[in-house]
Design a protein around this motif. Sequence first.
Motif, PDB file in Angstrom:
ATOM      1  N   ALA A   1      72.381 -18.259  36.823  1.00 37.38           N
ATOM      2  CA  ALA A   1      72.453 -17.070  35.959  1.00 37.38           C
ATOM      3  C   ALA A   1      71.938 -17.392  34.557  1.00 37.38           C
ATOM      4  O   ALA A   1      71.253 -16.561  33.926  1.00 37.38           O
ATOM      5  N   LEU A   2      72.285 -18.604  34.062  1.00 37.04           N
ATOM      6  CA  LEU A   2      71.782 -19.010  32.744  1.00 37.04           C
ATOM      7  C   LEU A   2      70.250 -19.060  32.737  1.00 37.04           C
ATOM      8  O   LEU A   2      69.602 -18.595  31.780  1.00 37.04           O
ATOM      9  N   LEU A   3      69.686 -19.613  33.783  1.00 37.20           N
ATOM     10  CA  LEU A   3      68.229 -19.707  33.864  1.00 37.20           C
ATOM     11  C   LEU A   3      67.594 -18.319  33.948  1.00 37.20           C
ATOM     12  O   LEU A   3      66.588 -18.033  33.288  1.00 37.20           O
ATOM     13  N   HIS A   4      68.212 -17.443  34.726  1.00 36.50           N
ATOM     14  CA  HIS A   4      67.694 -16.072  34.867  1.00 36.50           C
ATOM     15  C   HIS A   4      67.700 -15.336  33.530  1.00 36.50           C
ATOM     16  O   HIS A   4      66.701 -14.697  33.148  1.00 36.50           O
ATOM     17  N   VAL A   5      68.819 -15.430  32.816  1.00 35.76           N
ATOM     18  CA  VAL A   5      68.921 -14.756  31.515  1.00 35.76           C
ATOM     19  C   VAL A   5      67.915 -15.330  30.524  1.00 35.76           C
ATOM     20  O   VAL A   5      67.280 -14.596  29.749  1.00 35.76           O
ATOM     21  N   THR A   6      67.744 -16.649  30.555  1.00 35.04           N
ATOM     22  CA  THR A   6      66.802 -17.286  29.624  1.00 35.04           C
ATOM     23  C   THR A   6      65.383 -16.793  29.849  1.00 35.04           C
ATOM     24  O   THR A   6      64.663 -16.475  28.893  1.00 35.04           O
ATOM     25  N   LEU A   7      64.967 -16.748  31.102  1.00 34.01           N
ATOM     26  CA  LEU A   7      63.607 -16.298  31.416  1.00 34.01           C
ATOM     27  C   LEU A   7      63.389 -14.835  31.038  1.00 34.01           C
ATOM     28  O   LEU A   7      62.283 -14.438  30.686  1.00 34.01           O
ATOM     29  N   GLN A   8      64.452 -14.046  31.095  1.00 33.38           N
ATOM     30  CA  GLN A   8      64.308 -12.615  30.833  1.00 33.38           C
ATOM     31  C   GLN A   8      64.404 -12.282  29.344  1.00 33.38           C
ATOM     32  O   GLN A   8      63.712 -11.378  28.867  1.00 33.38           O
ATOM     33  N   LEU A   9      65.194 -13.018  28.591  1.00 34.48           N
ATOM     34  CA  LEU A   9      65.506 -12.615  27.214  1.00 34.48           C
ATOM     35  C   LEU A   9      65.087 -13.651  26.170  1.00 34.48           C
ATOM     36  O   LEU A   9      65.499 -13.555  25.008  1.00 34.48           O
ATOM     37  N   TYR A  10      64.259 -14.627  26.553  1.00 32.90           N
ATOM     38  CA  TYR A  10      63.938 -15.745  25.658  1.00 32.90           C
ATOM     39  C   TYR A  10      63.281 -15.321  24.348  1.00 32.90           C
ATOM     40  O   TYR A  10      63.398 -15.993  23.333  1.00 32.90           O
TER      41      TYR A  10
ATOM     42  N   VAL B   1      65.157  -2.816  33.517  1.00 32.31           N
ATOM     43  CA  VAL B   1      65.094  -1.699  34.469  1.00 32.31           C
ATOM     44  C   VAL B   1      64.521  -2.170  35.812  1.00 32.31           C
ATOM     45  O   VAL B   1      65.036  -1.837  36.883  1.00 32.31           O
ATOM     46  N   LYS B   2      63.454  -2.952  35.741  1.00 27.55           N
ATOM     47  CA  LYS B   2      62.801  -3.414  36.962  1.00 27.55           C
ATOM     48  C   LYS B   2      63.680  -4.394  37.736  1.00 27.55           C
ATOM     49  O   LYS B   2      63.624  -4.464  38.974  1.00 27.55           O
ATOM     50  N   GLY B   3      64.534  -5.151  37.041  1.00 25.29           N
ATOM     51  CA  GLY B   3      65.349  -6.182  37.695  1.00 25.29           C
ATOM     52  C   GLY B   3      66.687  -5.692  38.215  1.00 25.29           C
ATOM     53  O   GLY B   3      67.511  -6.514  38.641  1.00 25.29           O
ATOM     54  N   LEU B   4      66.913  -4.379  38.189  1.00 23.45           N
ATOM     55  CA  LEU B   4      68.212  -3.847  38.631  1.00 23.45           C
ATOM     56  C   LEU B   4      68.516  -4.246  40.073  1.00 23.45           C
ATOM     57  O   LEU B   4      69.605  -4.757  40.374  1.00 23.45           O
ATOM     58  N   ARG B   5      67.589  -4.017  40.976  1.00 24.65           N
ATOM     59  CA  ARG B   5      67.834  -4.321  42.386  1.00 24.65           C
ATOM     60  C   ARG B   5      68.058  -5.815  42.605  1.00 24.65           C
ATOM     61  O   ARG B   5      68.887  -6.222  43.434  1.00 24.65           O
ATOM     62  N   THR B   6      67.313  -6.629  41.873  1.00 25.70           N
ATOM     63  CA  THR B   6      67.488  -8.081  42.007  1.00 25.70           C
ATOM     64  C   THR B   6      68.882  -8.508  41.592  1.00 25.70           C
ATOM     65  O   THR B   6      69.543  -9.314  42.279  1.00 25.70           O
ATOM     66  N   ARG B   7      69.354  -7.970  40.470  1.00 23.99           N
ATOM     67  CA  ARG B   7      70.691  -8.335  39.982  1.00 23.99           C
ATOM     68  C   ARG B   7      71.775  -7.867  40.958  1.00 23.99           C
ATOM     69  O   ARG B   7      72.730  -8.599  41.239  1.00 23.99           O
ATOM     70  N   LEU B   8      71.607  -6.660  41.485  1.00 28.05           N
ATOM     71  CA  LEU B   8      72.593  -6.158  42.449  1.00 28.05           C
ATOM     72  C   LEU B   8      72.547  -6.980  43.739  1.00 28.05           C
ATOM     73  O   LEU B   8      73.593  -7.239  44.363  1.00 28.05           O
ATOM     74  N   GLY B   9      71.359  -7.391  44.150  1.00 31.09           N
ATOM     75  CA  GLY B   9      71.249  -8.230  45.342  1.00 31.09           C
ATOM     76  C   GLY B   9      71.930  -9.571  45.161  1.00 31.09           C
ATOM     77  O   GLY B   9      72.639 -10.064  46.065  1.00 31.09           O
TER      78      GLY B   9
ATOM     79  N   GLY C   1      59.247  -4.838  26.347  1.00 28.58           N
ATOM     80  CA  GLY C   1      59.134  -5.811  27.426  1.00 28.58           C
ATOM     81  C   GLY C   1      60.489  -6.134  28.043  1.00 28.58           C
ATOM     82  O   GLY C   1      60.630  -6.203  29.273  1.00 28.58           O
ATOM     83  N   ILE C   2      61.496  -6.323  27.189  1.00 29.06           N
ATOM     84  CA  ILE C   2      62.843  -6.615  27.688  1.00 29.06           C
ATOM     85  C   ILE C   2      63.399  -5.424  28.463  1.00 29.06           C
ATOM     86  O   ILE C   2      63.988  -5.569  29.548  1.00 29.06           O
ATOM     87  N   ALA C   3      63.237  -4.209  27.913  1.00 28.38           N
ATOM     88  CA  ALA C   3      63.759  -3.006  28.562  1.00 28.38           C
ATOM     89  C   ALA C   3      63.118  -2.810  29.936  1.00 28.38           C
ATOM     90  O   ALA C   3      63.809  -2.488  30.917  1.00 28.38           O
ATOM     91  N   LYS C   4      61.806  -3.006  30.024  1.00 31.26           N
ATOM     92  CA  LYS C   4      61.131  -2.880  31.317  1.00 31.26           C
ATOM     93  C   LYS C   4      61.664  -3.906  32.309  1.00 31.26           C
ATOM     94  O   LYS C   4      61.856  -3.609  33.499  1.00 31.26           O
ATOM     95  N   SER C   5      61.884  -5.137  31.814  1.00 29.61           N
ATOM     96  CA  SER C   5      62.392  -6.191  32.682  1.00 29.61           C
ATOM     97  C   SER C   5      63.796  -5.865  33.179  1.00 29.61           C
ATOM     98  O   SER C   5      64.124  -6.094  34.355  1.00 29.61           O
TER      99      SER C   5
ATOM    100  N   ASP D   1      73.895  -0.059  32.172  1.00 30.10           N
ATOM    101  CA  ASP D   1      72.839  -0.887  31.556  1.00 30.10           C
ATOM    102  C   ASP D   1      71.462  -0.305  31.842  1.00 30.10           C
ATOM    103  O   ASP D   1      70.610  -0.170  30.940  1.00 30.10           O
ATOM    104  N   ASN D   2      71.207   0.078  33.088  1.00 33.60           N
ATOM    105  CA  ASN D   2      69.900   0.610  33.496  1.00 33.60           C
ATOM    106  C   ASN D   2      69.578   1.923  32.789  1.00 33.60           C
ATOM    107  O   ASN D   2      68.469   2.127  32.277  1.00 33.60           O
ATOM    108  N   ASN D   3      70.555   2.816  32.734  1.00 36.06           N
ATOM    109  CA  ASN D   3      70.331   4.109  32.076  1.00 36.06           C
ATOM    110  C   ASN D   3      70.093   3.944  30.580  1.00 36.06           C
ATOM    111  O   ASN D   3      69.290   4.666  29.974  1.00 36.06           O
ATOM    112  N   LEU D   4      70.802   3.001  29.980  1.00 31.88           N
ATOM    113  CA  LEU D   4      70.659   2.756  28.548  1.00 31.88           C
ATOM    114  C   LEU D   4      69.240   2.293  28.210  1.00 31.88           C
ATOM    115  O   LEU D   4      68.584   2.839  27.304  1.00 31.88           O
ATOM    116  N   PHE D   5      68.741   1.301  28.963  1.00 32.65           N
ATOM    117  CA  PHE D   5      67.401   0.781  28.675  1.00 32.65           C
ATOM    118  C   PHE D   5      66.306   1.752  29.136  1.00 32.65           C
ATOM    119  O   PHE D   5      65.246   1.832  28.522  1.00 32.65           O
TER     120      PHE D   5
END
Length: 585
Positions: A111-120, A14-22, A8-12, A54-58
Amino acid sequence: MRDAIFIGIAKSRVKGLRTRLGLAGFLGGTAMLLEPSIWPVVWFLVYFVSQIIDNNLFKAALKNPKKQGDEAKFIIAIALSTLIFSAMSAYTWIFGGEEGRIFAVISICGALLHVTLQLYNRRTYLFAGLLPHALYLLFLPSVTAVIEPGHNSFTLFIVNVGTFVFLGNLAWAVRQNNQSLLDLKVAKDEAQEARKLAENESAAKTNFLAVITHEIRTPMNAVLSAANLLKRTPLNDEQSDHVRMLSNASEVLMGLLNDVLDISKIEAGKMSIERAAIDLKDLVTGVGQLWSPQAQIKNVRLLLEIEDDLPSQIMIDPLRLRQILFNLLSNAVKFTAKGLIIVRVYRLPNASGHTELRFDVEDQGIGIAGDQLERIFSSFEQADAGTTRRYGGTGLGLAISRKLAQLMGGDISVRSSLGHGSCFSLSLPYDSLLLTAIDMPEGFDAVEADEAPAEGPRTILIVDDHEVNRRIVSLFVQPLGWRWVMAENGQQAVDLCRSEAFDIILMDMQMPVMGGIEATKLIRNQDGPNQDTPIVALTANAMEHHQKAWAEAGVEDFLAKPIDPDLLINTLIAKSRINPLRAAA
């Protein structure tokens, strides 16, 4: 469980790459507005490279989660990513003035909120993502207060206090969220356990019905068959009355048994609707003739009013239509002490503008109170307890009838007046029933039950573990002049079929040593004189899955106990033929 969380974390990630870059692009652009320099561009390029790694690793881990390897590399990747991301917030804090500091605090909190929602749901990954952001948020005000002492020190102190409050709330939210997830998991496990228990109970119910059906049908076969055989013997008036009572009571018991089986099949979604060509007027007239004697006994007139221009042939499930009309007439006769019962068959347009068939069964009986009209269509329900005590019945007939009507694309409605009678109306779609032309197959001839085959006496193998049942079948076929051979179990039947040719085989299902289905398969597969001999299942196991099992074994027909003597004779005559090997001998 850990693999599922990691996936679940790995999918999140990979899927969130564009959001983070944006977000990084927005952060860098804001920094350029606050303090133009080359550093936001350099920072964005560094962050871009870190995100590709990070993206290639996950993504590689997703392809083979079981070989994800050491967890440390994923923790380092997440920590490095957050460390680089918040570095630009440090830039705006240092070089962007008051506006830059406000922007830095807001961006780090986001950023703290984003990380929490993704990795809680993975504590090690959560700490790796939260710690760099939290350190920036705590140390930037603290270091600034040391380097720049003065009137801003109290403000910076309040920022640190606010940071602790924010982190505390964030920690509480993570804890609550994890507890909620745990509760959901427990609830899911309980639901799955309850579902499994319900499925087991359903299977147990099905098995119970199968067993009880067999156990009831077996003795009822003897009772009904004995009554039918008694009818063929010379009887005085008193004896005839006794036999008639015996037959009527047996038929009532069989009706109750069939009702229970029908409602079980409907509720399990296993009731199938067939389509066959029938003569509509003949079917309705036949049902009326069945109930006419009972109505006459009560001095109740039974009238049939059938529209003249109805189609002579329709496509429908004849068994289910007859069953519905039988139930409706049964209720009308049961609850009418005097007066008139009218059965009307006609056509009328429905709400959608199409024409449908309508069957009205109207009586002048006891009627039904308005608040009880819908209740009577519920399983095991009658209008009130007094009705059950006075008139008997299980309350299944109307429930089954409405559900059958709905399976056929129609419905049953009722209008009634307490003390003045009721009218039950069955509606069925007319377009799906109309048959414009019915052609009988070439060479088709009806077989009369009393027509013995012209080729001479035939030999029938009767396979049943109950001596009474074997005796009853032999008495039923005796008027045909046929010869019979008896077997007590499937193994005896298989042995007999290796050495002697039979014209037809009657096979029971549940027997010691070897059951009927296994015996049928062996007879079909062995090289012997009866490989192609018609086999008719004659069994008390009458549920749908039993019939399917018989069909797969290779039987020619299926007859349920109790034995209907006329149906048995018709089936024997229609299905039997001179075995070629026996004829050649």
